[in-house]
Design a protein around this motif. Sequence first.
Motif, PDB file in Angstrom:
ATOM      1  N   ASP B 134       0.825  -1.212   0.000  1.00 11.78           N
ATOM      2  CA  ASP B 134       0.000   0.000   0.000  1.00 11.78           C
ATOM      3  C   ASP B 134       0.859   1.263   0.000  1.00 11.78           C
ATOM      4  O   ASP B 134       1.343   1.690   1.048  1.00 11.78           O
ATOM      5  CB  ASP B 134      -0.917  -0.013   1.224  1.00 11.78           C
ATOM      6  CG  ASP B 134      -1.825   1.200   1.280  1.00 11.78           C
ATOM      7  OD1 ASP B 134      -1.773   2.040   0.352  1.00 11.78           O
ATOM      8  OD2 ASP B 134      -2.591   1.303   2.245  1.00 11.78           O
ATOM      9  N   GLY B 151      -2.611  -6.104  -2.799  1.00 10.68           N
ATOM     10  CA  GLY B 151      -1.381  -6.766  -3.234  1.00 10.68           C
ATOM     11  C   GLY B 151      -1.136  -8.079  -2.507  1.00 10.68           C
ATOM     12  O   GLY B 151      -0.327  -8.903  -2.955  1.00 10.68           O
ATOM     13  N   THR B 185       0.160  -0.961  -4.691  1.00 15.92           N
ATOM     14  CA  THR B 185      -1.292  -0.741  -4.712  1.00 15.92           C
ATOM     15  C   THR B 185      -1.618   0.652  -4.206  1.00 15.92           C
ATOM     16  O   THR B 185      -0.972   1.146  -3.273  1.00 15.92           O
ATOM     17  CB  THR B 185      -2.013  -1.780  -3.821  1.00 15.92           C
ATOM     18  OG1 THR B 185      -1.702  -3.098  -4.280  1.00 15.92           O
ATOM     19  CG2 THR B 185      -3.527  -1.584  -3.848  1.00 15.92           C
ATOM     20  N   SER B 304      -9.302  -0.306  -5.586  1.00 17.97           N
ATOM     21  CA  SER B 304      -7.858  -0.121  -5.576  1.00 17.97           C
ATOM     22  C   SER B 304      -7.279  -0.677  -6.856  1.00 17.97           C
ATOM     23  O   SER B 304      -7.853  -1.570  -7.479  1.00 17.97           O
ATOM     24  CB  SER B 304      -7.221  -0.806  -4.354  1.00 17.97           C
ATOM     25  OG  SER B 304      -7.408  -2.202  -4.399  1.00 17.97           O
ATOM     26  N   THR B 306      -3.815  -2.430  -8.231  1.00 22.12           N
ATOM     27  CA  THR B 306      -2.550  -3.086  -7.910  1.00 22.12           C
ATOM     28  C   THR B 306      -1.806  -3.357  -9.209  1.00 22.12           C
ATOM     29  O   THR B 306      -2.409  -3.827 -10.167  1.00 22.12           O
ATOM     30  CB  THR B 306      -2.809  -4.431  -7.202  1.00 22.12           C
ATOM     31  OG1 THR B 306      -3.500  -4.195  -5.977  1.00 22.12           O
ATOM     32  CG2 THR B 306      -1.507  -5.174  -6.925  1.00 22.12           C
TER      33      THR B 306
END
Lengths: 576, 576
Positions: B134, B151, B185, B304, B306
């Motif tokens: 992150d 991730g 990510t 999100s 990734t």
Amino acid sequence: MTRLYDDPARFTEDMLSGFLDAYADYVVGVPGGVVRAAVPRAGKVGVVVGGGSGHYPAFCGVVGQGFSDGAVVGNVFTSPSAADAASVARAVDAGAGVLLTTGNYAGDVMNFNLAVDQLRAEGIDARYFAVTDDVASAPAAEITKRRGIAGDFTVFKTASAAAEAGYDLDGVERVAGLSNDRTRTLGVAFDGCTLPGEHEPLFTVPAGKMGLGLGIHGEPGVSEDAMPTASELAATLVDTLLAEIPVGAGSRVTAILNGLGRTKYEELFLLWGLVAQRLRDAGLEIVQPEVGELVTSLDMAGCSLTLMWLDEELERLWSAPADTPAYRKGSSATPTAAAQPRRGEGATDTPAHHSAVATLDAAALACGARVAGALDAMAARMAEMESELGHLDAIAGDGDHGRGMVRGTASAREAAITARDEGAGPGSVLTAAGESWAAKAGGTSGVLWGAGLVALGRRIGDDSAPGAESVVAGLRDGYQALTELGKAQPGDKTMLDSLLPFIDALDVAVKEGTHLWQAWDQAADRADEAALATAALRPKVGRARPLAERSVGTPDPGAISMAACLRAVGRALDDR
Amino acid sequence: MTRLYDDPARFTEDMLSGFLDAYADYVVGVPGGVVRAAVPRAGKVGVVVGGGSGHYPAFCGVVGQGFSDGAVVGNVFTSPSAADAASVARAVDAGAGVLLTTGNYAGDVMNFNLAVDQLRAEGIDARYFAVTDDVASAPAAEITKRRGIAGDFTVFKTASAAAEAGYDLDGVERVAGLSNDRTRTLGVAFDGCTLPGEHEPLFTVPAGKMGLGLGIHGEPGVSEDAMPTASELAATLVDTLLAEIPVGAGSRVTAILNGLGRTKYEELFLLWGLVAQRLRDAGLEIVQPEVGELVTSLDMAGCSLTLMWLDEELERLWSAPADTPAYRKGSSATPTAAAQPRRGEGATDTPAHHSAVATLDAAALACGARVAGALDAMAARMAEMESELGHLDAIAGDGDHGRGMVRGTASAREAAITARDEGAGPGSVLTAAGESWAAKAGGTSGVLWGAGLVALGRRIGDDSAPGAESVVAGLRDGYQALTELGKAQPGDKTMLDSLLPFIDALDVAVKEGTHLWQAWDQAADRADEAALATAALRPKVGRARPLAERSVGTPDPGAISMAACLRAVGRALDDR
């Protein structure tokens, strides 16, 4: 609500373009929708599914081997046009005809029937079938008026599997009819969904209520009821469907517990456990159920239960492999050499706790019982504070501190009481409590509190009644265990920031000759002050920088709960 | 919010029990979590993933062939205990050691490291790896402090595939490290989630805002920004990740566009189209991306992106087949005999429209232009009324009437203007408009309005200027087409209920010698009254009974929009 778009008027086109990009191995676009990336096998009957979009994986997500040949993709919640349906059907025709199938909605029925007329005029043998599984949308006597909802999935899957298996068009059409006759669905909704570009939901369900039979576009249901428990909902869903067992049905069924978008997997699994039990209690055998999001309604909250009563043919078609963007059945993953099944080992075993083996004197037993009482008081205090601690933790953390402390103190209490009942002294009660806390509560607070209590218990031992110095030494041992495990220091904005001032104050007062419980009470005042003072601190351990900044101005929930537990324990133990 | 449970304190246990029931072919429960249903292959390294629950498919959804051997299942958003982690690891150990891996959270790190200590003391070679993908949770200089979010999925998948492929424990651990080094990510959130049993969300994001970098448990992000368009969001996600290209990265990446729970598939696909384009513009080649819900946060709104930069080894491991409850890659679906790929045929072709072939006189061209102007006015009026019509329709229908009328009239306008520009007379303009409406708007109203306009156009023809009687006869033809297609009759609460009184009134007035546009205006008054009077009616066609009851008291949106269109057309054509 639906938030991600550039231009809501282009939502469906832009969605479709991204979908085709993501699944280029599976599908290609044609005017009006999508078809399999592979050209159709000559002589295979085509199956074209469709309807409005907003229901993914329905309908474009189930185009692929073993499932449909193409999907007609309308605008959100809107039937595609006849031209679109005919276009997709033409693209999948391989000389053996095409079955077009949708849920039973007026727009779909009109447009797809017009497409069928047009295709026939062009010499393509085309048929149309409308799915009518929604028991809430019309009484059994008017079954052909019913809407199609998640039962679309069982009908589309079995008809498609029949086409894949080489059935002719009559056969595929017959399977669609058979599986529709054997399929029943009941849906419920808890809240509405919002169309792209709209700011208000399409419909709402009052807070705390459930719309029974509400349709996948928000069509009103049969009643609005108080929000049930999961068990009550399972009973409603199962019993309503079992009141409509189709003619000729046996005891084998498949089931779909379908999430509409905002009712998530964890909730669906929880509900599934109850549904499956109730179905089995009714004498049904469940074959290859599906639990998840198969026919959604944007971000609508709710779910539906579909049952399809199987015969040998439907079971074979339902079980056949499929490989589509959103639904895959049958796998080429390397099988394990020794792939023998193992027996279930039970997910909810109770961890072993320490039994007190030695027989102790009455004073030690009484002391053990008092310690168990103190842990009981601590658990009660944490139950009161759960919500407050959760909100404090949510400011800079993940909001689980309240729930974690409740879980932990409840486990500790239970283990302590069991140990007490088995004749444990104070040290063994504390050790059992700490081990149970760590094992059952998990989380950061669980492992730290667990280690602290075990260290304290070890120092206190099972002697009749530990002296004040022994208590202080035990607390220092516990503190030491916490710092070793958590790598934190005082000032790092953790539970240590109220625990250390407490121990220091208690130590001084005890050395000055103050009565232990009076000293404890004064030290608890210090712990409370210190806990509140953590608002000025910035966390240093295990926290990323944005969290550190965010938490300034808020006391640390671990320091607050530590101080509250120390206070509760002192009050419970005070024998002055 | 999370609504389905009997007792929130037992949420995780009850969820797990239903999950194990639904996927009994894949998994069995052990104390602390779940493991594959098949006993491990002797000599295979075990991979155990885990963390709190509330993130399904993470983590128990990815236990199976080609993926993890077991998952430790904590309470919602809470680390499992060390005892749980050790228990699951013991159950999967096949003599070659076990890699335990979680996202990088303090509670997981402590508990899993304790478990590793315990397993080693028992003679099991155990390692622990924490994922740190992150980018929002700490700066690049403090990369080891970063949290693990979506991730987790790339790291767990590749490490698991390595174990499946026969790597030893050192090798599996190396792959976990390599894929973590190559994985980045960035997440965003639009609204919070609600823990089971709570009535308030764990956190909130203000309406119209986006939390950039907000974590999967609501941990605060790096900033709070205005809600972006999809293109702006794609740029933010891609550009932030591309600012952190890992050392040694090439041009091949895989990507996960992950939904957190309430941001649905359609939105994710739309965003994916923009993300993929931006990645390719940056010179990257995208390999087997995933778009969907892989690491969720209950019903949180957000997503999100990734990226994992691939080398040959990671690409092979990422592409390897897997067969788990929630994630399946590689298929045994019967391949099509002639499975050759087809070329994309373009999803957004414009349907053909009728060109005016004959050369018409000036009066006919002027009349065609006036008709096109009238269709333009109709489209403008529907754009004004979109929201009102949507709300009316939502009371008893699916709420798409406003959007459908806007789509339809806009398509009709566009086709009419094109036909006018190509020299069409009034009949051809109407035919082109009707065909385009039906083809592009879909839905019930699309097919009906389309058929009506085509019938009207056919009667009117391309003569210079149709007389009033010809207009009335054309409207009657249109009415006839609607009743044949829609199977409705006057009084069934449809658009017919304002159209028929309009035609009748127009007919009478025209026969009495009233000027056409004066007569039209008077007839439009009748249509308005009749449309409002449909509130007293109960629909009879294509509607299930509950809808019929629900709609009583509300005018029919189709009758309302028909009256409004007739009014707009009359005003535009009025040449008095």
